[in-house]
Each structure stands twice: as structure tokens, then as C-alpha cells.
Design a protein around this motif. Structure first.
Motif, PDB file in Angstrom:
ATOM      1  N   MET A   1     -51.370 -33.687  48.500  1.00  0.00           N
ATOM      2  CA  MET A   1     -50.020 -34.213  48.278  1.00  0.00           C
ATOM      3  C   MET A   1     -50.127 -35.625  47.713  1.00  0.00           C
ATOM      4  O   MET A   1     -50.882 -36.440  48.206  1.00  0.00           O
ATOM      5  CB  MET A   1     -49.304 -34.260  49.614  1.00  0.00           C
ATOM      6  N   SER A   2     -49.372 -35.876  46.697  1.00  0.00           N
ATOM      7  CA  SER A   2     -49.467 -37.211  46.118  1.00  0.00           C
ATOM      8  C   SER A   2     -48.132 -37.954  46.258  1.00  0.00           C
ATOM      9  O   SER A   2     -47.071 -37.456  45.877  1.00  0.00           O
ATOM     10  CB  SER A   2     -49.903 -37.101  44.668  1.00  0.00           C
ATOM     11  N   LYS A   3     -48.207 -39.137  46.853  1.00  0.00           N
ATOM     12  CA  LYS A   3     -47.008 -39.978  47.016  1.00  0.00           C
ATOM     13  C   LYS A   3     -46.861 -40.851  45.781  1.00  0.00           C
ATOM     14  O   LYS A   3     -47.830 -41.378  45.254  1.00  0.00           O
ATOM     15  CB  LYS A   3     -47.174 -40.857  48.243  1.00  0.00           C
ATOM     16  N   LYS A   4     -45.649 -41.043  45.359  1.00  0.00           N
ATOM     17  CA  LYS A   4     -45.410 -41.840  44.161  1.00  0.00           C
ATOM     18  C   LYS A   4     -45.083 -43.285  44.506  1.00  0.00           C
ATOM     19  O   LYS A   4     -45.116 -44.175  43.664  1.00  0.00           O
ATOM     20  CB  LYS A   4     -44.267 -41.227  43.364  1.00  0.00           C
ATOM     21  N   LEU A   5     -44.716 -43.514  45.766  1.00  0.00           N
ATOM     22  CA  LEU A   5     -44.311 -44.849  46.207  1.00  0.00           C
ATOM     23  C   LEU A   5     -44.714 -44.981  47.669  1.00  0.00           C
ATOM     24  O   LEU A   5     -44.864 -43.980  48.360  1.00  0.00           O
ATOM     25  CB  LEU A   5     -42.779 -44.966  46.154  1.00  0.00           C
ATOM     26  N   THR A   7     -43.734 -45.068  51.068  1.00  0.00           N
ATOM     27  CA  THR A   7     -42.488 -44.708  51.740  1.00  0.00           C
ATOM     28  C   THR A   7     -42.479 -45.097  53.218  1.00  0.00           C
ATOM     29  O   THR A   7     -41.588 -44.693  53.968  1.00  0.00           O
ATOM     30  CB  THR A   7     -42.216 -43.192  51.623  1.00  0.00           C
ATOM     31  N   GLU A  15     -38.866 -45.956  63.004  1.00  0.00           N
ATOM     32  CA  GLU A  15     -38.097 -44.715  62.917  1.00  0.00           C
ATOM     33  C   GLU A  15     -38.913 -43.646  63.619  1.00  0.00           C
ATOM     34  O   GLU A  15     -40.132 -43.767  63.740  1.00  0.00           O
ATOM     35  CB  GLU A  15     -37.793 -44.335  61.465  1.00  0.00           C
TER      36      GLU A  15
ATOM     37  N   VAL B  53     -37.870 -49.145  47.068  1.00  0.00           N
ATOM     38  CA  VAL B  53     -37.791 -47.760  47.542  1.00  0.00           C
ATOM     39  C   VAL B  53     -36.348 -47.259  47.448  1.00  0.00           C
ATOM     40  O   VAL B  53     -36.078 -46.161  46.964  1.00  0.00           O
ATOM     41  CB  VAL B  53     -38.336 -47.652  48.985  1.00  0.00           C
ATOM     42  N   ARG B  88     -36.688 -40.538  51.451  1.00  0.00           N
ATOM     43  CA  ARG B  88     -37.868 -41.335  51.791  1.00  0.00           C
ATOM     44  C   ARG B  88     -38.498 -40.832  53.090  1.00  0.00           C
ATOM     45  O   ARG B  88     -39.723 -40.689  53.207  1.00  0.00           O
ATOM     46  CB  ARG B  88     -37.488 -42.815  51.938  1.00  0.00           C
ATOM     47  N   TYR B  89     -37.652 -40.552  54.081  1.00  0.00           N
ATOM     48  CA  TYR B  89     -38.122 -40.086  55.394  1.00  0.00           C
ATOM     49  C   TYR B  89     -38.884 -38.764  55.256  1.00  0.00           C
ATOM     50  O   TYR B  89     -39.970 -38.599  55.825  1.00  0.00           O
ATOM     51  CB  TYR B  89     -36.919 -39.916  56.327  1.00  0.00           C
ATOM     52  N   SER B  91     -40.345 -37.585  52.667  1.00  0.00           N
ATOM     53  CA  SER B  91     -41.608 -37.818  51.960  1.00  0.00           C
ATOM     54  C   SER B  91     -42.649 -38.422  52.898  1.00  0.00           C
ATOM     55  O   SER B  91     -43.805 -38.003  52.924  1.00  0.00           O
ATOM     56  CB  SER B  91     -41.379 -38.758  50.772  1.00  0.00           C
ATOM     57  N   GLU B  92     -42.210 -39.395  53.677  1.00  0.00           N
ATOM     58  CA  GLU B  92     -43.134 -40.111  54.561  1.00  0.00           C
ATOM     59  C   GLU B  92     -43.660 -39.204  55.669  1.00  0.00           C
ATOM     60  O   GLU B  92     -44.819 -39.265  56.042  1.00  0.00           O
ATOM     61  CB  GLU B  92     -42.413 -41.332  55.159  1.00  0.00           C
ATOM     62  N   TYR B  94     -43.524 -35.848  55.763  1.00  0.00           N
ATOM     63  CA  TYR B  94     -43.623 -34.470  55.262  1.00  0.00           C
ATOM     64  C   TYR B  94     -44.522 -33.586  56.137  1.00  0.00           C
ATOM     65  O   TYR B  94     -44.144 -32.470  56.496  1.00  0.00           O
ATOM     66  CB  TYR B  94     -44.141 -34.501  53.817  1.00  0.00           C
ATOM     67  N   ASP B 132     -35.345 -27.486  52.236  1.00  0.00           N
ATOM     68  CA  ASP B 132     -36.471 -26.555  52.341  1.00  0.00           C
ATOM     69  C   ASP B 132     -37.429 -26.797  51.178  1.00  0.00           C
ATOM     70  O   ASP B 132     -37.131 -27.581  50.277  1.00  0.00           O
ATOM     71  CB  ASP B 132     -35.981 -25.107  52.357  1.00  0.00           C
ATOM     72  N   GLU B 133     -38.560 -26.167  51.251  1.00  0.00           N
ATOM     73  CA  GLU B 133     -39.546 -26.361  50.196  1.00  0.00           C
ATOM     74  C   GLU B 133     -39.472 -25.212  49.201  1.00  0.00           C
ATOM     75  O   GLU B 133     -39.387 -24.050  49.586  1.00  0.00           O
ATOM     76  CB  GLU B 133     -40.944 -26.456  50.810  1.00  0.00           C
ATOM     77  N   SER B 311     -37.865 -36.312  44.464  1.00  0.00           N
ATOM     78  CA  SER B 311     -38.809 -36.334  43.342  1.00  0.00           C
ATOM     79  C   SER B 311     -39.289 -37.750  43.017  1.00  0.00           C
ATOM     80  O   SER B 311     -40.357 -37.920  42.443  1.00  0.00           O
ATOM     81  CB  SER B 311     -38.171 -35.711  42.101  1.00  0.00           C
ATOM     82  N   GLN B 312     -38.499 -38.753  43.408  1.00  0.00           N
ATOM     83  CA  GLN B 312     -38.938 -40.129  43.123  1.00  0.00           C
ATOM     84  C   GLN B 312     -40.050 -40.587  44.055  1.00  0.00           C
ATOM     85  O   GLN B 312     -40.685 -41.603  43.807  1.00  0.00           O
ATOM     86  CB  GLN B 312     -37.743 -41.100  43.172  1.00  0.00           C
ATOM     87  N   TYR B 313     -40.280 -39.850  45.165  1.00  0.00           N
ATOM     88  CA  TYR B 313     -41.257 -40.303  46.155  1.00  0.00           C
ATOM     89  C   TYR B 313     -42.477 -39.400  46.286  1.00  0.00           C
ATOM     90  O   TYR B 313     -43.543 -39.843  46.692  1.00  0.00           O
ATOM     91  CB  TYR B 313     -40.616 -40.402  47.540  1.00  0.00           C
ATOM     92  N   ILE B 314     -42.297 -38.096  46.043  1.00  0.00           N
ATOM     93  CA  ILE B 314     -43.348 -37.157  46.425  1.00  0.00           C
ATOM     94  C   ILE B 314     -43.387 -35.981  45.458  1.00  0.00           C
ATOM     95  O   ILE B 314     -42.361 -35.570  44.916  1.00  0.00           O
ATOM     96  CB  ILE B 314     -43.102 -36.668  47.890  1.00  0.00           C
ATOM     97  N   ASP B 315     -44.603 -35.475  45.221  1.00  0.00           N
ATOM     98  CA  ASP B 315     -44.799 -34.331  44.333  1.00  0.00           C
ATOM     99  C   ASP B 315     -44.535 -33.028  45.061  1.00  0.00           C
ATOM    100  O   ASP B 315     -45.441 -32.194  45.222  1.00  0.00           O
ATOM    101  CB  ASP B 315     -46.250 -34.318  43.821  1.00  0.00           C
ATOM    102  N   ARG B 316     -43.347 -32.861  45.530  1.00  0.00           N
ATOM    103  CA  ARG B 316     -42.977 -31.634  46.206  1.00  0.00           C
ATOM    104  C   ARG B 316     -41.596 -31.244  45.718  1.00  0.00           C
ATOM    105  O   ARG B 316     -40.765 -32.120  45.460  1.00  0.00           O
ATOM    106  CB  ARG B 316     -42.914 -31.838  47.734  1.00  0.00           C
TER     107      ARG B 316
END
Lengths: 442, 442
Positions: A1-5, A7, A15, B53, B88-89, B91-92, B94, B132-133, B311-316
Motif C-alpha cells: 500500500m502506498s500513501k501519498k501524504l 496522514t 484519535e 492534508v 484521512r482517517y 487512509s491512516e 486502513y 467499502d473497497e 484518492s488524495q491520500y492512498i492508492d486504494r
């Protein structure tokens, strides 16, 4: 998995995962419920206020610790506690409030400090205060330990002790010490009793310009221990003539009396004269609360009596008494200590599982009937094999799964799987809601 | 009374009186309860995040509207919604989350805009989302109107209508329009239907480089009205070949089917093709909700389906569907319209009144026994005449006052005064808790 920023949240801005958030919310709900049972009204003030208003009393020292910025022509800052906003609120709405004014506020506050274990930049405080005009009966001070007791009794984190003292004792005692410098130094010495012990305090006191009798009296004072009634008797035996001291003894006595009347267990509170905290702020009763088995955590609920809440804002004499629970700190430390154990858990009590897409209509009807019992429930929305669905329920910690297949629909008996034990039970359609409710209530 | 400082909150940062806050909290609790009943988990993210972010997706335009500042080496900003923090959450965390991930979040968000009626700088949003994914079943979209229905049915502010559409319809229809410029212009024209009417839209469309058949098709589309099943039939009659359009029709059809299965009253929802909102963001189902009797208030609950949350944070690939209720705006507008009437009111149901200080012990015991029934109660702590005490109870809106005097203690029968009717009833000591509980439950 690749993060772009990156986070991650900013350091000190916590949190939680959903299963942790559930426990956090349960604690918050318990605190709120007890506050409400004691007749405190809900209140909310903005998180962001005019900086000059927030800093009116405390001034420069606080300034370094707050988040302050300019926008739209306003010099703004995030609040650093809930007491200053209360003072502002009471001043602003003075004419619309009924006194004694009893309010609770639960909300986030901000500190610009460097975060460390149990110390955050963004965290919850849960406050109650009782504010009256001109005078505030000591009976109010006596209510506060009852509130604290009920909260920590219900939260059930093991033995706790509510430590009670009165600033008037030290202050009255000190008024006979001598000059201001010596008073300040003597108070600092007493405040160290827990860290450096009685001998350490004696050494420090002897360095000051005090009579031998005075040193002895201060040491006698800070060494007083025992059951509440004994402490009060010993305080009287000190024969301090100062009227403020006498007031302090009398107030402590009344608080103890009311706690006894209300059957607060004796092991849950004590008079602890080593609390010399809140030098600047508190003027009478002070409270601290500790978990007996986890002394390292420090006080988990503190507060006290203050003479005048809002003198920086309004020409009114508004004495008050209140406490604050630092919920984020408490939750995070209890979690670190393993006192709060967080496993897979969810508010959702049942997963209704259509075995085949055609069974979804019945599944929805079953779900709705369970929901009507006030039970959180979910219909599995994915068209996947049963194993994936059970894996989902298991990973989330949903305790019951109800299978809705052709066989079940035909027979009118539905299989309920207890996800913990693996047991499967067959339940008639109409009994499903009450069956799940009984299981959940167990 | 003289104020020493301006204690008003900053414009656009609302705060309420206790009796208003109680109503606000009841609304919030209703929303939370329904969210939980549908299996949404609680979540909280920090109010303050890294600015880069928060701005990763929306960039420049949002920047003007946020509160942004530097502190401790961080470029920080207050969140402007709860969706970006959710992205963001997810992505962080995931790896720690279970998908489909169903969460609710209720919290304050911030906008640097100029405040006006119903538009605040600090306000509550109450969001749910299902993420969902890779794929997200349309059944999730069909759950959302049920949640909306239950909330506004329970909040009981009169008739409401949930308007549902699907962005794929317009988008699919437009794909046959021609060049991008014309598409954008045509969508803008359609979006104006409620303001300028059908003829106005026709005029605008005719100014564009479109075939006469295309203009007619767009007008036919936006004029479609009727019961949900009729709308779907008419959409099919349009014979638009585009597959995206066909998908939109099919999805709307499925949503309507599930709403019928769950017995959502027909008058509570409609397919409304005039919603062309959320051009940038939503990609499928869209929802708006209006109070029928108060059209001026506008949509009170909006949302929809989006293709990719984070999409701005993670390749999923994380599709989702969700809604948001702007609670502060809703509460404030309903209050302004007089739909919410706020009088003297309190959570506290009984005021226990020691007629003489000597009666306080019994008063406390009575209070504790009422509290044990889960009823908020207050013991009057001031040593004042009865008239002042009753005035206090009356001003606060406490519904019952229990007199504890020597006569009552001797006889074992206590006078309970109904503060609304003025009726006084004599109740034996042991029956007081259940008597008050019954009265309160009425």
C-alpha cells in the motif's frame, strides 16, 4: 500500500479506532449521565474565542500555551479550559441565567505544550460548576464528592479515593507566619510533603525565618492523618486562633457530615492536608481523586471552591465550586496501563445475513423488527459467500449472526449464531427480536 | 451592571442558553441514536489537522475559507467538514479497519465565511458514511433514506420529503450532448430549473450549439415528475442509449424497491430529477431533504455516492455513500421560524426543598432515592424563604417541588407540588420515587 501524504494526526491530537472510541464514549456518557442526575444543565461554548477575552485573567503565561491566530479581523484563540469560557458565558448571559447556576460542559480544549504521556494538545475536559451570587452555601461543596463518587463507582476502574482539603487551613495558618516571602516559601515547602517527606519539609522550614514553634505547628499540621472525624479533631487541637483557619475546619466538618448522611463509603474519601494545590485559584475546599491501585496516574478529577468566577468580565461577586475530569488523559492512561482492555467490539448487536440475494427482503424485515427493540443491527449488504460474511461479523465483534436462507424462510425458524461460543439456536421468526434483546440484556 | 470587556462570542460562533442547549442536545441525541441503530460506529477525529492534508483535494478555493495558523512548527487548520478527515482517517488506519466501514461522526467544523442567517463559522455536522473497497453495493444507497426517514420522523418537525436522484442520469444524458463546453453550459441550465422554470431552461439550452432533438430530450428529462415507479418508467421511455444513464435508472429502481420493502411511507420520498447538485463530488445517488412546510429552509440533510473517498491520500479504490445534517444551521433556523419553541425548561425533574436547615438530612435521602430511579433531581441548597425557593424552581422550569418540613417528616407524608398546575399532593415517603417517576414518564 502506498500513501501519498503523511496522514498521521499532529502530535498530541489523539484519535481512536472505532472499538476504542466506543469505550471512550461509554465513559463520557457515564460522566454526562451522573452530572445530569445531580441537576447540572448542559452548556456549550465556542471552541474559538476572542484572544483578549480568554487571556483577560491569566495573561502572559497562558499566551505561550494557546493556539492564537488572526482571521476576518478577529484576534482569535482556541480555549485552554472550560472555566474561563464559563466565566465569560455567565457574564454575557447574566440577566438570562437562574442562580445558583449549575452547568456541566464536556468538550475539547487546547494546549500548545509539548505533548507527552497523558498530556495532549487537544483533549476533553468534563466540568461541572455551581455558581451563585454573593454567597454560595457550603452544602454545594458537599455535593461534589457525591458526584465524583457516583462517576468512578460506575466507571468501575477499581478502588479510588477522593482527597479533600480546604485552602483556608493553610492560608489561615500562614497568616501567622510572618512576611509574604516567608509565607510563599513555607507553602512551597509544605507542597513538597509527598515528594520529600516530613524530614525534608522540616529542613526547608528551618532554613526560613520562622520561630521554632511555628515550624513545629506547620509540621504537625501537615502530618495530621486519620479518619475524617479524627483529622477534624486534631485540627481543632492545633489551637490556631486565626478565623480563616477556623472557617476551614468548620467547612471541612460540614462536608464530612453531609457525606456521611448520604452514605458515601468511608473508604472512598479522606481529608488530606497535603493538598496545597491551586495556590492562585482556589480559595476554599479543594478536591483531588486518585485510583488507589494506580498512584502513578495522579489525580483523575480535581477542583475546588473559588471566590469570584468572573471578576475580569463583570462587576458581580460570583463564587463557585466545581471539578474537572480530563477524560482524554484518563482514557489514554487507563488504556496504556491495561485497565481498559479494548478488543474487537461494536455497538451493533446482530448481523442479519441473507444467504442468497433473494432472501434480502425477509432479512430487512427481520432487521427492522430488531431495530424496533432499540437494538443496533446491520443487514449484510455484500453479495459474498457465507464465510466472508461471518469473517466480517467476527472481525467487527458483532455478537449474533442471524441466517436468512430459503430453508429458514420456508420453515419460519431462523438460525442464530452466537459468535463467541459458536452455538447455533433455531428461533421462530416472531421471537427473534425478543430473543436478541434478552441475549443482549444478559 | 457594568461589563469590563466585550463578552459576546465572535460573530458566527453561536452559543445557546441552557434551555436551548437542552433542545439542541435532544436533537443531537436522536440523530446519534438512529445512526447507531443502523449499525454505524462512533468516530472522532481532531478538530485541528495539518493544513496540507485538509487542503490536499480541494486546494486553493477552500484555503480562503479555513482558519489556518502556525504553531510549534506545524502548519495547522481547523477542519471545514467531516468527509476530508474521514478520508484521512481511513487512509491512516486502513489496516485496522473492517470494510465495509460504517461510521458516524458528530462534531464541530469551521468555515471562514461571512456569517449570515443559518450560516455559521463554527457549526455541528452529523455525518454517516459507508465505505467499502473496490465496490459498494447499491443496497447501501438504499439504506440512507431509511436513516433519514427515521431521524426526521422522530424529530417531528412536520412533513418532510427526501428527494433522491442519480448523477449518472444527467451525466449519461450529457455524454451525447457534444463538446465539454456545451455539456457544462447545459448542466448549468438544468441546475436552474427551480429558479427559472422550464421555459427559462429552454431559452438557455437553445442558445447552445445543440440539436433540436437534444434540447427536447433534456427538457423532457428535467420535466419528468410523478410517483417513483412512474418516474422510472418515463426515464426508460426516453430511450437514452448511454450505458451510464441506464445504470442510473437501474440504481434508482433498486433504491425505490428497497424503500418499499422497508415500508418507508410513500409521501416521505420522491425521485426528483431537478437535483443536479454536487457536480464535482458525487458520482451516483444524491439525496436532499426538505421540510414541506418550510421550503425557505432549503435542504436539511444532503449527501450522496462518491466513487473514491481518499484518492488524495492512498492508492486504494474506496467508494462510499453518506449524508450530512448541518445541525447548528437546522436548529437555529427552526428556532427562528418558531418551529422549535424554547421555554423555561431543565433536565431536572424535581426540586427537594428543606423547609428548615434541620430538614436537609431527610431532603438528601429523598433526593438520593429519586436519583436512584434515574431521575435528575436537585436539593435546594440555599437557606432562604420558601417563596425564593419556589421562584427558583419556577424560573428554571423544574416540574415538581417536594417540601420537606417538620410536619412532613413527622407524618411521613410529603407534599409534592406540580409547578405547572399548582396542585399539591400528599405522598408517603416510600412512594415518592415511584410517584415522581410515574409523573415524569407521563
Amino acid at each position: 500500500m502506498s500513501k501519498k501524504l503523511n496522514t498521521e494526526t499532529i502530535s498530541g491530537f489523539p484519535e481512536w479506532l472505532p472499538e476504542e472510541q466506543i469505550v471512550f464514549n461509554e465513559m463520557l456518557d457515564t460522566i454526562r449521565r451522573v452530572y445530569e442526575l445531580y441537576g447540572f444543565e448542559p452548556l456549550e461554548t465556542p471552541v474559538i474565542e476572542r484572544a483578549n477575552v480568554l487571556l483577560a485573567k491569566t495573561g502572559g503565561e497562558t499566551e505561550k500555551e494557546i493556539f492564537r491566530f488572526e482571521k476576518s479581523g478577529y484576534d482569535m484563540a482556541t480555549r485552554f479550559d472550560l472555566t474561563v469560557p464559563l466565566a465569560r458565558y455567565v457574564s454575557e448571559h447574566y440577566d438570562d441565567l437562574t442562580f445558583p447556576f449549575r452547568r456541566y460542559q464536556i468538550g475539547k480544549v487546547y494546549r500548545g505544550e509539548k505533548p507527552q504521556r497523558g498530556r495532549f494538545r487537544e483533549f476533553y475536559q468534563c466540568d461541572i460548576d455551581i455558581i451563585d451570587e454573593n454567597g454560595l452555601a457550603i452544602e454545594n461543596d458537599a455535593e461534589i464528592p457525591c458526584v465524583i463518587y457516583d462517576i468512578f463507582n460506575q466507571l468501575d476502574f477499581g478502588k479510588f479515593i477522593i482527597r479533600i482539603s480546604n485552602r483556608k487551613l493553610v492560608s489561615g495558618l500562614m497568616s501567622s507566619v510572618g512576611d509574604e516571602q516567608a509565607t510563599t516559601e513555607a507553602m512551597r515547602a509544605l507542597d513538597k510533603i509527598e515528594k520529600i517527606g516530613k524530614d525534608g519539609v522540616r529542613e526547608r522550614l528551618e532554613e526560613l525565618d520562622l520561630s521554632q514553634g511555628m515550624v513545629q505547628k506547620l509540621l504537625d499540621f501537615v502530618s495530621i492523618d486519620g479518619k475524617p472525624q479524627e483529622v477534624i479533631a486534631k485540627l481543632k487541637e492545633l489551637e490556631v486562633k486565626d478565623s480563616e483557619f477556623q472557617e476551614g475546619v468548620s467547612e471541612l466538618g460540614q462536608i464530612v457530615k453531609w457525606l456521611q448522611v448520604r452514605d458515601i463509603p468511608k473508604e472512598a474519601y479522606k481529608i488530606d492536608l497535603s493538598i496545597v494545590r491551586g495556590l492562585d485559584y482556589y480559595t476554599g475546599t479543594v478536591y483531588e481523586t486518585n485510583l488507589v491501585e494506580y498512584p502513578d496516574i495522579g489525580s483523575i478529577c480535581s477542583g475546588g471552591r473559588y471566590d469570584n468566577l468572573a471578576s475580569q468580565y463583570i462587576d458581580r461577586n460570583l463564587p463557585g465550586v466545581g471539578i474537572s475530569i480530563g477524560l482524554t488523559r484518563l482514557f489514554s492512561l487507563l488504556k496504556d496501563e491495561g485497565i481498559i482492555e479494548v478488543g474487537a467490539s461494536t455497538l451493533t448487536k446482530a448481523l442479519v445475513l441473507p444467504v442468497d440475494p433473494d432472501n434480502r427482503e425477509v432479512a430487512l424485515k427481520i432487521s427492522d423488527s430488531i431495530q424496533d427493540q432499540g437494538i443496533p443491527v446491520e443487514v449484510y449488504n455484500k453479495d459474498e459467500d457465507l464465510r466472508s460474511a461471518l469473517e466480517y461479523g467476527n472481525k467487527k465483534g458483532i455478537p449474533y449472526v442471524i441466517f436468512v436462507g430459503d430453508d429458514e424462510i420456508e420453515s419460519g425458524e431462523f438460525t442464530v449464531k452466537d459468535m463467541k461460543t459458536g452455538d447455533q439456536t433455531s428461533i421462530p421468526r416472531d421471537n427473534l427480536p425478543t430473543y436478541i434483546k434478552e441475549k443482549v440484556d444478559e
